[in-house]
Design an enzyme around this catalytic site. Structure first.
Site, PDB file in Angstrom:
ATOM      1  N   ARG A   1       7.268  -5.672   2.703  1.00  0.00           N
ATOM      2  CA  ARG A   1       5.978  -6.272   2.393  1.00  0.00           C
ATOM      3  C   ARG A   1       5.724  -6.066   0.907  1.00  0.00           C
ATOM      4  O   ARG A   1       5.597  -4.939   0.438  1.00  0.00           O
ATOM      5  CB  ARG A   1       4.834  -5.670   3.209  1.00  0.00           C
TER       6      ARG A   1
ATOM      7  N   HIS B   1       0.812  -1.216   0.000  1.00  0.00           N
ATOM      8  CA  HIS B   1       0.000   0.000   0.000  1.00  0.00           C
ATOM      9  C   HIS B   1       0.846   1.267   0.000  1.00  0.00           C
ATOM     10  O   HIS B   1       0.319   2.357  -0.237  1.00  0.00           O
ATOM     11  CB  HIS B   1      -0.937  -0.002   1.208  1.00  0.00           C
TER      12      HIS B   1
ATOM     13  N   ASP C   1      -7.529  -5.973   7.604  1.00  0.00           N
ATOM     14  CA  ASP C   1      -8.197  -6.846   6.642  1.00  0.00           C
ATOM     15  C   ASP C   1      -8.902  -8.000   7.340  1.00  0.00           C
ATOM     16  O   ASP C   1      -9.977  -8.434   6.909  1.00  0.00           O
ATOM     17  CB  ASP C   1      -7.188  -7.382   5.621  1.00  0.00           C
TER      18      ASP C   1
ATOM     19  N   GLU D   1      -4.884 -12.881   7.047  1.00  0.00           N
ATOM     20  CA  GLU D   1      -5.792 -11.736   7.143  1.00  0.00           C
ATOM     21  C   GLU D   1      -7.152 -12.006   6.508  1.00  0.00           C
ATOM     22  O   GLU D   1      -7.907 -11.068   6.242  1.00  0.00           O
ATOM     23  CB  GLU D   1      -5.140 -10.504   6.502  1.00  0.00           C
TER      24      GLU D   1
END
Length: 266
Positions: free
Chosen positions: A77, A52, A182, A156
């Site tokens: 990530r 993100h 999430d 998640e």
């Protein structure tokens, strides 16, 4: 112990426990100088959020160098399913890879193929920057890379919760990272974003227990420092004490409030 050896002992440190809980920075702003500033604080590691956050491979590689020059391990990530980038980030000197949305044994096995050398996986050879950072010969790196680097699957979703034992049972998966936002969306069937609730803590406690049974570690994201401390109390081995953007805005808001308060009171 040199800074490089301290970085490269991080994987063994988190696997074996007894560390009292590790706290990581989390950076999505694609600017290596932000990483440089955060590495001066008492974080145990730095996570570069390429899912993100706005990092690309070049800026992330420069950020890894900033981390290593400060004696801190860098963990990245990756975007969902972008396992090829995991190999490139390890080649750049990352200590660990966090892969989001690992929902099945098959997903976990695919991740391992890209992040571990044979016999565990099929990672392609080419760790030029990692060799420079670690000052190892090619043969030494090949022999030790699977131990010195971390492959971390995110749990998640409901599917991941159901498959957690199978995911943990995949050889080469070193640990789990719980994505509480999430997970809260999944558990509520899309009705709410509630990462800091008893429902999440209940699932997290179960994940911690399963990780202990498999002798693997567990990490989680905390919305702030207090929440991160609570996650450590629940048994997490590594926690994030909010993201860079949250910390930046909170610091700015605090400074503004203090200035205005002093002006009025003075």
């Amino acid at each position: 112990m040199t800074e490089t050896s301290a970085i490269d002992s991080f994987a063994d440190r988190i696997r074996t426990g007894g560390h009292g809980g590790l706290v990581s920075a989390w950076v999505g702003i694609p600017e290596p100088m932000v990483v440089h500033h955060l590495t001066q604080e008492d974080f145990d590691a730095v996570v570069l959020d390429m899912q993100h956050g706005m990092w690309d491979m070049a800026s992330a590689s420069n950020a890894v160098a900033q981390c290593r020059s400060a004696g801190k391990p860098a963990i990245a990530r990756i975007p969902v399913g972008d396992f090829a980038s995991a190999s490139r980030l390890l080649d750049a000197g990352c200590t660990g890879i966090i892969a989001p949305m690992v929902n099945s044994v098959a997903d976990a096995q695919a991740l391992v193929r890209f992040t571990k050398y044979p016999p565990l996986g099929e990672r392609s050879w080419g760790p030029t920057l990692a060799l420079n950072h670690m000052k190892l010969s090619g043969d030494d790196y090949l022999r030790t890379a699977n131990r010195l680097t971390l492959t971390i699957a995110m749990v998640e979703t409901r599917a991941a919760l159901d498959a957690v034992d199978g995911i943990l049972g995949v050889e080469g998966i070193d640990g789990i990272f719980v994505g509480p936002s999430d997970l809260s969306i999944a558990l509520s069937k899309g009705e709410k974003l509630a990462p800091d609730t008893d429902d999440i803590d209940k699932e997290l406690s179960r994940i911690v227990a399963r990780c202990r049974a498999h002798k693997k570690f567990v990490c989680a994201f905390g919305s702030d420092g207090k929440r991160a401390g609570g996650l450590l109390k629940l048994g997490c081995d590594l926690v994030v004490a909010s993201a860079d953007t949250t910390q930046l805005r909170a610091g700015a808001a605090s400074a503004i409030a203090a200035a205005r308060s002093f002006a009025v009171s003075g």
